[in-house]
Design a protein around this motif. Sequence first.
Motif, mmCIF file in Angstrom:
data_model
loop_
_atom_site.group_PDB
_atom_site.id
_atom_site.type_symbol
_atom_site.label_atom_id
_atom_site.label_comp_id
_atom_site.label_asym_id
_atom_site.label_seq_id
_atom_site.Cartn_x
_atom_site.Cartn_y
_atom_site.Cartn_z
ATOM 1 N N THR A 8 -35.986 -46.240 0.043
ATOM 2 C CA THR A 8 -35.707 -46.051 -1.378
ATOM 3 C C THR A 8 -36.739 -46.765 -2.243
ATOM 4 N N ARG A 9 -37.084 -47.994 -1.844
ATOM 5 C CA ARG A 9 -38.079 -48.737 -2.610
ATOM 6 C C ARG A 9 -39.437 -48.037 -2.577
ATOM 7 N N CYS A 10 -39.821 -47.525 -1.408
ATOM 8 C CA CYS A 10 -41.102 -46.830 -1.284
ATOM 9 C C CYS A 10 -41.132 -45.568 -2.134
ATOM 10 N N MET A 11 -40.055 -44.776 -2.099
ATOM 11 C CA MET A 11 -40.029 -43.536 -2.875
ATOM 12 C C MET A 11 -39.996 -43.830 -4.374
ATOM 13 N N SER A 12 -39.316 -44.901 -4.753
ATOM 14 C CA SER A 12 -39.275 -45.269 -6.168
ATOM 15 C C SER A 12 -40.657 -45.675 -6.658
ATOM 16 N N GLU A 13 -41.415 -46.383 -5.811
ATOM 17 C CA GLU A 13 -42.760 -46.803 -6.185
ATOM 18 C C GLU A 13 -43.714 -45.613 -6.286
ATOM 19 N N VAL A 14 -43.603 -44.691 -5.344
ATOM 20 C CA VAL A 14 -44.570 -43.592 -5.254
ATOM 21 C C VAL A 14 -44.182 -42.391 -6.120
ATOM 22 N N PHE A 15 -42.901 -41.992 -6.081
ATOM 23 C CA PHE A 15 -42.476 -40.782 -6.790
ATOM 24 C C PHE A 15 -41.657 -41.075 -8.042
ATOM 25 N N GLY A 16 -41.277 -42.337 -8.238
ATOM 26 C CA GLY A 16 -40.498 -42.680 -9.415
ATOM 27 C C GLY A 16 -39.057 -42.244 -9.345
ATOM 28 N N CYS A 17 -38.539 -42.015 -8.134
ATOM 29 C CA CYS A 17 -37.146 -41.608 -7.977
ATOM 30 C C CYS A 17 -36.646 -41.985 -6.589
ATOM 31 N N THR A 18 -35.338 -41.995 -6.405
ATOM 32 C CA THR A 18 -34.746 -42.294 -5.105
ATOM 33 C C THR A 18 -34.822 -41.060 -4.205
ATOM 34 N N PRO A 19 -34.549 -41.210 -2.910
ATOM 35 C CA PRO A 19 -34.549 -40.028 -2.026
ATOM 36 C C PRO A 19 -33.575 -38.946 -2.479
ATOM 37 N N GLN A 20 -32.375 -39.329 -2.906
ATOM 38 C CA GLN A 20 -31.406 -38.326 -3.330
ATOM 39 C C GLN A 20 -31.826 -37.646 -4.631
ATOM 40 N N GLN A 21 -32.454 -38.375 -5.524
ATOM 41 C CA GLN A 21 -32.976 -37.753 -6.740
ATOM 42 C C GLN A 21 -34.106 -36.779 -6.415
ATOM 43 N N ASN A 47 -52.552 -50.724 -0.174
ATOM 44 C CA ASN A 47 -51.172 -51.166 -0.340
ATOM 45 C C ASN A 47 -50.625 -50.874 -1.735
ATOM 46 N N GLN A 48 -51.351 -50.067 -2.522
ATOM 47 C CA GLN A 48 -50.887 -49.661 -3.839
ATOM 48 C C GLN A 48 -50.826 -48.137 -3.908
ATOM 49 N N PRO A 49 -49.798 -47.586 -4.581
ATOM 50 C CA PRO A 49 -49.626 -46.125 -4.580
ATOM 51 C C PRO A 49 -50.690 -45.349 -5.321
ATOM 52 N N GLY A 50 -51.375 -45.960 -6.297
ATOM 53 C CA GLY A 50 -52.359 -45.214 -7.067
ATOM 54 C C GLY A 50 -51.698 -44.234 -8.018
ATOM 55 N N THR A 51 -52.496 -43.385 -8.641
ATOM 56 C CA THR A 51 -51.964 -42.437 -9.628
ATOM 57 C C THR A 51 -51.866 -41.012 -9.093
ATOM 58 N N LEU A 52 -52.597 -40.710 -8.012
ATOM 59 C CA LEU A 52 -52.592 -39.347 -7.458
ATOM 60 C C LEU A 52 -51.559 -39.245 -6.354
ATOM 61 N N ARG A 53 -50.641 -38.332 -6.514
ATOM 62 C CA ARG A 53 -49.574 -38.158 -5.521
ATOM 63 C C ARG A 53 -49.367 -36.684 -5.252
ATOM 64 N N GLY A 54 -48.955 -36.367 -4.048
ATOM 65 C CA GLY A 54 -48.555 -35.009 -3.764
ATOM 66 C C GLY A 54 -47.220 -34.732 -4.442
ATOM 67 N N ASP A 55 -46.949 -33.489 -4.764
ATOM 68 C CA ASP A 55 -45.643 -33.119 -5.283
ATOM 69 C C ASP A 55 -45.103 -31.977 -4.438
ATOM 70 N N TYR A 56 -44.236 -31.167 -5.043
ATOM 71 C CA TYR A 56 -43.625 -30.095 -4.259
ATOM 72 C C TYR A 56 -44.644 -29.057 -3.801
ATOM 73 N N TYR A 57 -45.733 -28.884 -4.559
ATOM 74 C CA TYR A 57 -46.647 -27.780 -4.288
ATOM 75 C C TYR A 57 -48.076 -28.219 -3.994
ATOM 76 N N THR A 58 -48.361 -29.500 -4.139
ATOM 77 C CA THR A 58 -49.707 -29.997 -3.858
ATOM 78 C C THR A 58 -49.645 -31.101 -2.817
ATOM 79 N N TYR A 59 -50.813 -31.472 -2.296
ATOM 80 C CA TYR A 59 -50.887 -32.469 -1.231
ATOM 81 C C TYR A 59 -51.934 -33.503 -1.584
ATOM 82 N N ALA A 60 -51.632 -34.765 -1.322
ATOM 83 C CA ALA A 60 -52.591 -35.840 -1.554
ATOM 84 C C ALA A 60 -53.236 -36.217 -0.221
ATOM 85 N N ILE A 61 -54.488 -35.809 -0.038
ATOM 86 C CA ILE A 61 -55.236 -36.178 1.163
ATOM 87 C C ILE A 61 -55.645 -37.639 1.030
#
Length: 284
Positions: free
Chosen positions: A213-226, A104-118
């Motif tokens: 929006t809350r989920c994306m802010s927690e995981v990616f540090g930005c809103t969906p539109q950002q 239930n916590q996002p952790g520090t490893l996240r996928g971005d535009y070019y990588t994937y978090a298994i």
Amino acid sequence: MTDDLLLTFRSPPLPFFVESNRLTYKPGEEHPNRSNIGVFDLLFVHKGALSIAEEDCRWILEPGDVLILRPDRWHYSFQPCTEETTFDWVHFQTVGAWEETPANQPGTLRGDYYTYAIRVPKKMKLTYPEEAAQVLSQLHDAAQSSSHGAFWDRQQRFLHLLQMLDEGWRSDAAKAAVSVAERAAAYLKMNYRLPITNAMLSETLELHTNYITRCMSEVFGCTPQQYLLYYRLDQAKLLLIKTDWTIAKVAEDTGFRQTPHFSRLFAAHTGMPPLKFRKRFTAH
């Protein structure tokens, strides 16, 4: 709760298969006592019950259960088998970044535009154990072969197994904010050329806009539109470097309706207008 731990592997590089086998323990036999074996140990029980511990955490694995033991911990059996128990074990490793966190916590490893978090649960009960058993049988067969083709066969089958575990966890959107955030990110990346509103995203994911929006802010540090804006600008950078398209065409292809608006946003994001960015990276 130990059942709510999540292992995350950022890829590439992909985790890779080392070795595997299928064992049967008779009543009174038990899993060996080992420490810091240097590889991940995936266990899948077919029948019976396997008692296994990692440091202070204990599990009794039943048919259909999967458990992944870490390469840097003490593993041992805290009691012998009370019935005939058949299970598969798979050793694998990664040279990339990985972590173990509460689900239930996002952790520090996240996928971005070019990588994937298994993301795979430390322990889970498979919805389709028969399919996993078949993949594991094929994996064991490939592991016994020394042919050149067997290398590709066992790596591909192992990645198929990882994919099954990853998708099995993600199929339940309520598992964690990271699952919702990554589903939203995947939709945005797939449709970035189109005008996407929060309402469209909410309808697609069947979740409230505020929750997404809350989920994306927690995981990616930005809103969906950002997130959408950053992804569009990154795609624009690639097109400016790879093509000789006009600035207007680059703007249109990456989802911007007006070229001046695109140029202002691009300059604010990169510190230079699109044409100067192109010249900087294409000049000889």
